[in-house]
Design an enzyme around this catalytic site. Structure first.
Site, PDB file in Angstrom:
ATOM      1  CG  HIS B  56     -45.610  22.411 101.146  1.00  0.00           C
ATOM      2  ND1 HIS B  56     -46.069  21.442 100.550  1.00  0.00           N
ATOM      3  CD2 HIS B  56     -44.416  22.315 101.106  1.00  0.00           C
ATOM      4  CE1 HIS B  56     -45.562  20.330 100.297  1.00  0.00           C
ATOM      5  NE2 HIS B  56     -44.355  21.121 100.092  1.00  0.00           N
ATOM      6  CD  GLU B  58     -50.567  23.895  99.832  1.00  0.00           C
ATOM      7  OE1 GLU B  58     -49.660  24.266  99.639  1.00  0.00           O
ATOM      8  OE2 GLU B  58     -50.868  22.839  99.185  1.00  0.00           O
ATOM      9  CB  CYS B  89     -51.055  20.807 102.388  1.00  0.00           C
ATOM     10  SG  CYS B  89     -49.504  21.892 102.466  1.00  0.00           S
TER      11      CYS B  89
END
Lengths: 148, 148
Positions: B56, B58, B89
């Protein structure tokens, strides 16, 4: 007939990984991912050496297993991990749709179970306490030595 | 006096990252991490290209910022992210002890706020809704096109 490749065997492999972390001064957590009785990924915590809070054993093992399988989802896989996963790792295991999670020692402070098993994918089954004492000692001995 | 490097400016940079993800067929989420008004990390979702659910925006941004700073903790950093972080995250941001999180669109299905802000570090402050419509449209347009 004795089942050689059982939960105890695979958890011992995870403990061996945790020992590798320990030798490097890392918090001793180790993981293996198993598919059809074969280990397809091994990893240990590397947050210090990589200077990266995301480098937990579980995260590295997921990345490694996905790379091996050429697939994002671990729907036919069991993760053996010496310590109850944290919220971050539980969230990752949910995205990975892990089939089964087996952890050794509980982590009352940072473990995902303080929120609840709903952090995992609904299809993920959970077992815990395999080689519990060995897994817990790894952690308690490490932090005791740190305090000296 | 006009503040050039304000929340809108940095969120636009995160949107630009999301656009890069979109061009590659990834779910369009982008992030930047800012320290002392300077962008020290940029990242976008790469789960498809890397075959890795942990990739992801993040997570990649945290790893990148830690590498830049040579430090695990992001105690003096703000993350701008186009979409509300997921549980994984949020857990990572907690470990990183992020100073401030600013997100654009909410994510009612997978966002961490369905559990609660206690998933973040107690010292992390939160702001949201910056460029909300643009951030939300990125997602809704993407999934609408997928269904066609």
């Amino acid at each position: 007939m004795i089942e050689v490749f059982d939960d105890n065997y695979f958890m011992q492999q995870a403990i061996n990984e945790a020992q590798l972390a320990l030798e490097k001064g890392e918090v001793p957590v180790g993981a293996v991912i198993v598919s059809q009785k074969r280990i397809i990924a091994r990893a240990h915590n590397q947050t210090e050496i990589l200077n990266d809070v995301t480098a937990h054993a579980e995260m590295l093992a997921i990345t490694s297993a996905s790379s091996y399988l050429g697939a994002k989802y671990l729907t036919d896989c069991t993760m053996y991990i010496t310590l109850e996963p944290c919220v971050m790792c539980a969230g990752a295991l949910r995205w990975a749709q892990l089939s089964k999670l087996v952890y050794g020692a509980s982590d009352e402070k940072s473990g995902f179970m303080r929120i609840g098993k709903e952090l995992l994918h609904p299809k993920t089954t959970i077992a815990f306490g395999i080689k519990n004492e060995e897994c817990a000692s790894l952690m308690s001995d490490f932090f005791l030595a740190k305090r000296k």
